[in-house]
Write a protein that holds these residues in place. Structure first.
Motif, PDB file in Angstrom:
ATOM      1  N   GLY A 171       0.914  -1.276  -0.010  1.00 22.76           N
ATOM      2  CA  GLY A 171       0.038  -0.007   0.084  1.00 22.76           C
ATOM      3  C   GLY A 171       0.933   1.152  -0.081  1.00 22.76           C
ATOM      4  N   LEU A 172       1.965   1.359   0.873  1.00 24.14           N
ATOM      5  CA  LEU A 172       2.785   2.527   0.885  1.00 24.14           C
ATOM      6  C   LEU A 172       3.406   2.778  -0.449  1.00 24.14           C
ATOM      7  CD1 LEU A 172       3.993   2.395   4.511  1.00 24.14           C
ATOM      8  CD2 LEU A 172       2.290   3.878   3.566  1.00 24.14           C
ATOM      9  N   PHE A 173       3.807   1.469  -0.941  1.00 22.56           N
ATOM     10  CA  PHE A 173       4.573   1.568  -2.358  1.00 22.56           C
ATOM     11  C   PHE A 173       3.688   2.381  -3.365  1.00 22.56           C
ATOM     12  CE2 PHE A 173       5.379  -0.227  -6.528  1.00 22.56           C
ATOM     13  CZ  PHE A 173       6.722   0.245  -6.791  1.00 22.56           C
ATOM     14  N   LEU A 174       2.474   1.888  -3.616  1.00 23.95           N
ATOM     15  CA  LEU A 174       1.397   2.422  -4.262  1.00 23.95           C
ATOM     16  C   LEU A 174       1.297   3.950  -4.142  1.00 23.95           C
ATOM     17  CD1 LEU A 174      -1.207  -0.638  -4.478  1.00 23.95           C
ATOM     18  CD2 LEU A 174       0.168   0.031  -6.183  1.00 23.95           C
ATOM     19  N   LEU A 175       1.323   4.297  -2.686  1.00 22.98           N
ATOM     20  CA  LEU A 175       1.122   5.757  -2.708  1.00 22.98           C
ATOM     21  C   LEU A 175       2.505   6.356  -2.970  1.00 22.98           C
ATOM     22  CD1 LEU A 175      -0.355   5.848   1.110  1.00 22.98           C
ATOM     23  CD2 LEU A 175      -1.634   6.274  -1.099  1.00 22.98           C
ATOM     24  N   VAL A 176       3.478   5.998  -2.917  1.00 19.37           N
ATOM     25  CA  VAL A 176       4.780   6.598  -3.444  1.00 19.37           C
ATOM     26  C   VAL A 176       4.596   6.918  -5.249  1.00 19.37           C
ATOM     27  CG1 VAL A 176       7.210   6.454  -4.050  1.00 19.37           C
ATOM     28  CG2 VAL A 176       6.232   5.957  -1.625  1.00 19.37           C
ATOM     29  N   ALA A 177       4.072   5.475  -5.656  1.00 15.49           N
ATOM     30  CA  ALA A 177       3.861   5.486  -7.233  1.00 15.49           C
ATOM     31  C   ALA A 177       2.866   6.491  -7.389  1.00 15.49           C
ATOM     32  CB  ALA A 177       3.320   4.018  -7.405  1.00 15.49           C
ATOM     33  N   SER A 178       1.768   6.542  -6.808  1.00 12.87           N
ATOM     34  CA  SER A 178       0.952   7.767  -6.961  1.00 12.87           C
ATOM     35  C   SER A 178       1.237   9.170  -7.041  1.00 12.87           C
ATOM     36  CB  SER A 178      -0.283   7.636  -6.058  1.00 12.87           C
ATOM     37  OG  SER A 178      -1.596   8.775  -6.227  1.00 12.87           O
ATOM     38  N   LEU A 179       2.086   9.371  -5.990  1.00 16.98           N
ATOM     39  CA  LEU A 179       3.140  10.756  -6.112  1.00 16.98           C
ATOM     40  C   LEU A 179       3.859  11.014  -7.167  1.00 16.98           C
ATOM     41  CD1 LEU A 179       3.969  10.922  -2.472  1.00 16.98           C
ATOM     42  CD2 LEU A 179       2.171  12.080  -3.352  1.00 16.98           C
ATOM     43  N   CYS A 180       4.563   9.972  -7.761  1.00 19.56           N
ATOM     44  CA  CYS A 180       5.303  10.030  -8.861  1.00 19.56           C
ATOM     45  C   CYS A 180       4.392  10.279 -10.139  1.00 19.56           C
ATOM     46  CB  CYS A 180       6.090   8.636  -9.041  1.00 19.56           C
ATOM     47  SG  CYS A 180       7.228   8.262  -7.944  1.00 19.56           S
ATOM     48  N   CYS A 181       3.382   9.565 -10.045  1.00 21.95           N
ATOM     49  CA  CYS A 181       2.103  10.046 -11.439  1.00 21.95           C
ATOM     50  C   CYS A 181       2.055  11.439 -11.262  1.00 21.95           C
ATOM     51  CB  CYS A 181       1.071   8.918 -11.314  1.00 21.95           C
ATOM     52  SG  CYS A 181       1.559   7.135 -11.863  1.00 21.95           S
ATOM     53  N   ASP A 182       1.717  11.770 -10.080  1.00 25.62           N
ATOM     54  CA  ASP A 182       1.393  13.371  -9.865  1.00 25.62           C
ATOM     55  C   ASP A 182       2.370  14.051 -10.442  1.00 25.62           C
ATOM     56  OD1 ASP A 182      -1.132  12.558  -8.801  1.00 25.62           O
ATOM     57  OD2 ASP A 182      -0.420  12.885  -6.611  1.00 25.62           O
ATOM     58  N   GLY A 183       3.531  13.778 -10.018  1.00 30.75           N
ATOM     59  CA  GLY A 183       4.704  14.685 -10.460  1.00 30.75           C
ATOM     60  C   GLY A 183       4.970  14.637 -12.103  1.00 30.75           C
ATOM     61  N   LEU A 184       4.542  13.594 -12.724  1.00 30.66           N
ATOM     62  CA  LEU A 184       4.390  13.444 -14.192  1.00 30.66           C
ATOM     63  C   LEU A 184       3.398  14.200 -14.895  1.00 30.66           C
ATOM     64  CD1 LEU A 184       5.228   9.692 -14.779  1.00 30.66           C
ATOM     65  CD2 LEU A 184       6.719  11.579 -15.193  1.00 30.66           C
ATOM     66  N   THR A 185       2.264  14.317 -13.918  1.00 34.43           N
ATOM     67  CA  THR A 185       1.054  14.880 -14.567  1.00 34.43           C
ATOM     68  C   THR A 185       1.378  16.637 -14.585  1.00 34.43           C
ATOM     69  OG1 THR A 185      -0.515  13.312 -13.710  1.00 34.43           O
ATOM     70  CG2 THR A 185      -1.334  15.478 -14.123  1.00 34.43           C
ATOM     71  N   GLY A 186       2.093  16.907 -13.406  1.00 32.23           N
ATOM     72  CA  GLY A 186       2.375  18.271 -13.329  1.00 32.23           C
ATOM     73  C   GLY A 186       3.220  18.798 -14.428  1.00 32.23           C
ATOM     74  N   GLY A 187       4.250  18.005 -15.074  1.00 35.67           N
ATOM     75  CA  GLY A 187       4.929  18.207 -16.110  1.00 35.67           C
ATOM     76  C   GLY A 187       4.117  18.353 -17.409  1.00 35.67           C
ATOM     77  N   VAL A 188       3.339  17.489 -17.489  1.00 38.40           N
ATOM     78  CA  VAL A 188       2.313  17.399 -18.929  1.00 38.40           C
ATOM     79  C   VAL A 188       1.548  18.478 -18.913  1.00 38.40           C
ATOM     80  CG1 VAL A 188       0.619  15.886 -20.206  1.00 38.40           C
ATOM     81  CG2 VAL A 188       2.404  14.803 -18.863  1.00 38.40           C
ATOM     82  N   GLN A 189       1.073  18.880 -17.817  1.00 35.42           N
ATOM     83  CA  GLN A 189       0.049  20.007 -17.759  1.00 35.42           C
ATOM     84  C   GLN A 189       1.027  21.258 -18.039  1.00 35.42           C
ATOM     85  OE1 GLN A 189      -1.619  19.709 -13.813  1.00 35.42           O
ATOM     86  NE2 GLN A 189      -3.053  18.265 -14.434  1.00 35.42           N
ATOM     87  N   GLY A 329      10.610  27.826  -7.877  1.00 32.54           N
ATOM     88  CA  GLY A 329      10.506  26.474  -8.317  1.00 32.54           C
ATOM     89  C   GLY A 329       9.189  26.298  -8.671  1.00 32.54           C
ATOM     90  N   PRO A 330       8.873  24.880  -9.267  1.00 31.51           N
ATOM     91  CA  PRO A 330       7.672  24.660  -9.637  1.00 31.51           C
ATOM     92  C   PRO A 330       6.397  25.266  -8.659  1.00 31.51           C
ATOM     93  CG  PRO A 330       9.004  23.054 -10.198  1.00 31.51           C
ATOM     94  CD  PRO A 330       9.766  23.691  -9.009  1.00 31.51           C
ATOM     95  N   SER A 331       5.424  25.801  -8.960  1.00 33.76           N
ATOM     96  CA  SER A 331       4.371  26.157  -7.878  1.00 33.76           C
ATOM     97  C   SER A 331       3.519  25.097  -7.732  1.00 33.76           C
ATOM     98  CB  SER A 331       3.511  27.321  -8.796  1.00 33.76           C
ATOM     99  OG  SER A 331       2.470  27.613  -7.860  1.00 33.76           O
ATOM    100  N   LYS A 332       3.107  25.126  -6.433  1.00 38.14           N
ATOM    101  CA  LYS A 332       2.215  24.107  -6.146  1.00 38.14           C
ATOM    102  C   LYS A 332       0.938  24.182  -6.742  1.00 38.14           C
ATOM    103  CE  LYS A 332       4.260  23.772  -1.600  1.00 38.14           C
ATOM    104  NZ  LYS A 332       5.033  24.937  -1.615  1.00 38.14           N
ATOM    105  N   GLU A 333       0.575  25.136  -7.454  1.00 35.72           N
ATOM    106  CA  GLU A 333      -0.595  25.380  -7.969  1.00 35.72           C
ATOM    107  C   GLU A 333      -0.568  24.809  -9.584  1.00 35.72           C
ATOM    108  OE1 GLU A 333      -0.085  28.033  -6.294  1.00 35.72           O
ATOM    109  OE2 GLU A 333      -1.924  28.667  -5.165  1.00 35.72           O
ATOM    110  N   ASP A 334       0.656  24.297  -9.816  1.00 38.21           N
ATOM    111  CA  ASP A 334       0.871  23.414 -11.267  1.00 38.21           C
ATOM    112  C   ASP A 334       0.956  22.141 -10.820  1.00 38.21           C
ATOM    113  OD1 ASP A 334       0.797  25.524 -12.788  1.00 38.21           O
ATOM    114  OD2 ASP A 334       2.807  26.209 -12.415  1.00 38.21           O
TER     115      ASP A 334
END
Length: 354
Positions: A171-189, A329-334
């Protein structure tokens, strides 16, 4: 010719009834959304089988948002020149992030831990920006993220109910993976924002809601079919129809909640919306602990306090960034929040609940 004076941020000021309507809608929808999210993964049929069809859950939630987004665009008009390549990429990363979070809940991670952990989504963005982009951050930003991470770790270790070590690790590994996906989403956005600005395309809020969720829906449907979840989910809902109506309410809250977010942003400003959605997280965690059976030890409560300090600090950081002409740095709004954020204009962000 004289230089053009720099634009000043114009603060939107709605009325108190408008604030109560917008903030009240966000609180009502997403507090209930979080409660229903827990109910889905705590639900057991008469023979003791738990709900495990996460991709099918993603299908239903994305579909609800697509329907609401389509209705809004049908009334206001569709935008031409949509960059579908980038919308498909952000749809993929967002649905994968949500799948990781929901699967973590299925694997035994408590809702308070998952919610607080998702508040640390600035971590992968910071790491990537430091090593790849050469960005710099203030000590306050480091302290804020550290408080959320440390507090979440303490809550995870100080829970009153213990899951198996294997489930907790997965479960904790999946949460870390979710955060990594969020980071990728920010870059794509950010690429999406730059591309639309370059082409002079002005995207409306419901363009994001409809197209992002449309691609999330497509990915979720394909994954559910390929993973063999469809038949199992239909059989489960047939023998336990109560779970079907929980999922319907869950999906409806997601779509209505996003609409209240759009209303609040358009009536006030992104900071007001960020304050409401960020504090909502704290109340969701407290509601889960007090009313959903997630008991905590004294150490766990201390962890909640430390993490909430970090979350509240996020509000002040957003306030600071809204006044600063050039962010460090990258704004949290992004970056995705419990709802994914996209800047469509200086005063309009789009968020999707995770």
């Amino acid at each position: 010719m004289a230089d053009k004076a720099p634009e000043k941020n114009v603060e939107k000021k709605g009325t108190l009834p408008q604030l109560l309507w917008g903030a009240g809608g966000i609180y009502a929808c997403f507090l209930y959304y979080g409660s229903l999210q827990e109910d889905v993964f705590k639900f057991a049929s008469e023979d003791g089988e738990k709900f495990k069809y996460v991709w099918c859950l993603q299908v239903m939630e994305a579909l609800a948002n697509v329907l609401v987004g389509f209705a809004a665009l049908a009334a206001t008009g569709f935008t031409r020149g949509i960059p579908h390549d980038l919308f498909s990429m952000t749809g993929f990363t967002q649905v994968l992030s949500k799948w990781c979070t929901n699967t973590a809940l299925r694997e035994g991670v408590s809702f308070p831990v998952a919610t607080l952990a998702k508040s640390a989504k600035m971590v992968p963005v910071m790491v990537g920006s430091l090593f790849l982009g050469g960005a710099t951050y203030t000590m306050r930003e480091y302290a804020q993220v550290a408080a959320i991470v440390i507090g979440t770790s303490i809550v995870s270790l100080g829970g009153g109910k213990k899951s198996s070590q294997e489930s907790s690790f997965i479960g904790l590994f999946l949460l870390v993976a979710s955060l990594c996906c969020d980071g990728l989403t920010g870059g794509v956005q950010k690429r999406l924002k730059a591309k639309t600005a370059e082409k002079g395309i002005k995207l409306k809020a419901y363009d994001f809601m409809f197209w992002t969720n449309a691609y999330m829906f497509i990915v979720a449907v394909l994954a559910a079919v390929l993973n063999g979840e469809v038949v199992g989910c239909i059989e489960f809902c047939t023998k336990s129809p109560a779970i079907f109506w929980v999922i319907i309410r869950f999906s409806t809250c997601s779509a209505l909640g996003q609409s209240f977010i759009f209303y609040t942003i358009s009536t006030f400003d992104p900071l007001t919306n960020a304050t409401v959605t960020t504090t909502r997280k704290i109340f969701s965690v407290l509601y889960s602990i007090l009313f959903k059976g997630n008991s905590l030890s004294n150490m766990g409560w201390f962890g909640v306090f430390v993490a909430c300090v970090g979350v509240v600090a996020d509000i002040f950081e957003k306030s600071h960034e809204s006044k600063a002409p050039i962010p460090k740095g990258p704004s949290k709004e992004d970056v995705n929040e419990e709802e994914v954020t996209v800047r469509t204009s200086p005063s309009l962000h789009h968020k999707i609940p995770a």
